[in-house]
Design an enzyme around this catalytic site. Structure first.
Site, short mmCIF file in Angstrom:
data_model
loop_
_atom_site.label_atom_id
_atom_site.label_comp_id
_atom_site.label_asym_id
_atom_site.label_seq_id
_atom_site.Cartn_x
_atom_site.Cartn_y
_atom_site.Cartn_z
N ASN A 101 0.91 -1.16 -0.01
CA ASN A 101 -0.21 -0.01 -0.23
C ASN A 101 0.91 1.28 -0.03
O ASN A 101 2.01 1.17 0.11
CB ASN A 101 -1.13 -0.09 1.18
CG ASN A 101 -0.23 -0.21 2.60
OD1 ASN A 101 0.33 0.89 2.91
ND2 ASN A 101 -0.45 -1.32 3.31
N PHE A 144 -4.10 3.80 14.82
CA PHE A 144 -4.09 4.87 14.10
C PHE A 144 -5.42 4.23 13.24
O PHE A 144 -5.83 3.10 12.97
CB PHE A 144 -3.04 4.97 13.15
CG PHE A 144 -2.22 6.06 13.62
CD1 PHE A 144 -1.37 5.85 14.98
CD2 PHE A 144 -1.85 7.28 13.09
CE1 PHE A 144 -0.94 7.02 15.58
CE2 PHE A 144 -1.04 8.11 13.56
CZ PHE A 144 -0.45 7.93 14.68
N1 CTP Z 1 -3.64 -2.89 12.20
C1 CTP Z 1 -2.99 -3.87 12.72
N2 CTP Z 1 -2.90 -5.27 12.20
C2 CTP Z 1 -3.88 -5.34 11.09
C3 CTP Z 1 -4.58 -4.36 10.31
C4 CTP Z 1 -4.49 -3.00 11.22
O1 CTP Z 1 -2.11 -3.62 13.76
N3 CTP Z 1 -3.55 -6.51 10.63
C5 CTP Z 1 -3.70 -1.51 12.98
C6 CTP Z 1 -3.13 -0.46 12.26
O2 CTP Z 1 -1.51 -0.29 12.42
C7 CTP Z 1 -3.90 0.62 12.88
C8 CTP Z 1 -5.28 0.14 13.12
O3 CTP Z 1 -5.10 -1.36 13.24
O4 CTP Z 1 -3.31 1.07 14.04
C9 CTP Z 1 -6.35 0.30 12.11
O5 CTP Z 1 -5.82 0.18 10.81
P1 CTP Z 1 -6.99 0.00 9.38
O6 CTP Z 1 -6.37 -0.31 8.57
O7 CTP Z 1 -7.47 1.55 9.34
O8 CTP Z 1 -7.95 -0.98 10.28
P2 CTP Z 1 -8.74 -2.28 9.69
O9 CTP Z 1 -8.86 -3.05 10.88
O10 CTP Z 1 -7.73 -2.69 8.67
O11 CTP Z 1 -9.97 -1.63 9.30
P3 CTP Z 1 -10.55 -1.40 7.91
O12 CTP Z 1 -9.64 -1.56 6.97
O13 CTP Z 1 -11.90 -2.06 7.79
O14 CTP Z 1 -10.85 0.30 7.98
#
Ligand code: CTP
Length: 411
Positions: free
Chosen positions: A218, A334
């Site tokens: 990403n 975040f």
């Molecule tokens: N995060 C994490 N491990 C993952 C996915 C996310 O530690 N596998 C953490 C990110 O570092 C961030 C938070 O979760 O602090 C939110 O990440 P985000 O990508 O916004 O959340 P998702 O759970 O992936 O939700 P969505 O994509 O449905 O918005």
């Protein structure tokens, strides 16, 4: 923290010189003493009278003024300072510094000083990107000069890109950092707020392999996580930064654990616990391929377009938030959102079980991934706070100050 600190400002000749008036005012408000040397070119942009009124001192501008050489020579000017600031550091000033030229009072003081030097460059984007300037920049960095900015954006000349003078707040904050950073966590007898505390930070993207040469990733640059690591070190913390692949300089004093995949990030983050504070800025890939190919996938005449079978990655933030043993005292996640920022962040706070969420809108404007500025909301179980747009460095410093206050209040 700037109380009584003596800052010698070398004011360079660039269109951004007028912005230094705000910086000088801000430094004095924080208790610093400012003395200013203006280059000849600087006087084309701002008057010595405005500078003298704001700095509260006579402005120096000519090394051949014999009266001044007897009263206060150029050696004395730099000896009297705790630190020097060059701003706007024009391409010419940087070239002179890198090559040891000294043909006026400003450059003579810079060559004569043994004090720390901070520079805030500002120039046209092409001059900034020119290999000569970049080589000079590298030389200055290698000599220990601290570089503030430049920011990216529209310039006075109508072009767009890096080269704008850093904002006054960022320059002043760099002085806070300068006087705060101390390996033992003690500044002028005061113990730093996070001395003795461990901070574990995840940052950057993860790469999920498809085959040996291709991967899913990403747009995360890692800048915000690295800025937070730097701010945490400045507050005296021991910082481990579990980082996906990025192109960001590692801040001094930070221990980096490089990883590629989400599963590697999970294992590395877990191994860095216990820590009092966990900050999860990484843009972890939600999915990985079930079975990455061992060999490079080939596009032959007969082969069909491959279908990637995906499976979900572990959620690092949720897993660590829910640990019974070793859960950090404060867990900060975040949330990069493209719509309904606050509602989504609140839902995420609950779902993941963390204590705070720093949410930002990545769909437009300054929030777009990879940029150097950010507009965030801090969501906690007690409510939310909207912070104005600021640089990622400022977000980092403000966030770490709030985290230190919270952790120390509940200690
Ligand atoms: N995060 C994490 N491990 C993952 C996915 C996310 O530690 N596998 C953490 C990110 O570092 C961030 C938070 O979760 O602090 C939110 O990440 P985000 O990508 O916004 O959340 P998702 O759970 O992936 O939700 P969505 O994509 O449905 O918005």
């Amino acid at each position: 923290m700037l109380d009584g600190k003596r800052i010698l400002v070398i004011l360079g000749g660039g269109i951004a010189a007028y912005k230094l008036l705000d910086t000088i005012r801000g430094l004095r408000r924080k208790g610093a003493q400012t003395r200013v040397i203006m280059t000849r070119a600087a006087k084309q942009f701002v008057t010595p009278l405005s500078v003298a009124s704001l700095s509260g001192e006579k402005v120096y501008d000519d090394m051949f003024d014999l009266t001044d050489e007897t009263e206060i020579g150029h050696i004395q000017l730099s000896r009297d300072a705790d630190v020097l600031l060059v701003a706007p550091a024009t391409a010419d000033l940087m070239a002179k510094m890198a090559n040891g030229h000294c043909d006026d009072l400003a450059t003579t003081c810079l060559l004569a000083t043994d004090k720390p030097v901070l520079i805030a460059p500002a120039m046209n984007v092409r001059m900034w990107e020119h290999p000569a300037t970049q080589t000079n920049l590298q030389t200055l960095k290698e000599r220990g000069v601290t570089v503030i900015g430049p920011d990216e954006g529209e310039m006075a000349c109508g072009e767009f890109g890096p080269g704008r003078l850093a904002e006054a707040d960022a320059i002043i904050a760099a002085f806070d950092d300068h006087f705060a950073s101390s390996p033992v966590g003690i500044v002028g007898g005061d113990v730093l707020p996070l001395a003795g505390k461990r901070v574990m930070i995840t940052a950057g993207p993860t790469y999920e392999p498809i085959d040996p040469v291709r991967y899913i990733a990403n747009r995360s640059s890692g800048k915000q996580g690295y800025a937070i690591a730097r701010a945490a070190v400045a507050l005296g913390a021991h910082v481990s930064l579990v980082s996906g692949p990025v192109h960001v300089d590692v801040p001094d004093g930070v221990e980096v654990i490089p990883v590629e995949t989400a599963r590697e990030m999970m294992a590395a983050a877990r191994a860095e616990l216990p820590a009092e504070i966990g900050i999860f800025t990484a843009a972890v890939a939600d999915w990985r391929t079930v079975t990455p190919a061992d060999q490079k996938m080939k596009k032959t005449a007969k082969s069909k377009t491959p279908k990637l079978e995906l499976t979900e990655n572990p959620d690092i933030l949720a897993t660590i938030s829910q640990l019974k043993k070793d859960r950090p005292q404060l867990v900060v996640g975040f949330a990069a959102e493209t719509e309904n920022v606050i509602e989504n962040a609140k839902a995420k706070l609950k779902r993941k079980g963390c204590d705070w969420i720093v949410a930002n809108d990545v769909s437009q404007g300054t929030g777009v991934m990879g940029g150097s500025r950010n507009t965030v909301h801090i969501v906690t179980e007690d409510g939310e706070q909207a912070w104005p747009e600021m640089s990622k460095d400022e977000v980092a410093r403000k966030l770490m100050a709030a985290i230190a206050a919270k952790v120390n209040a509940s200690a």
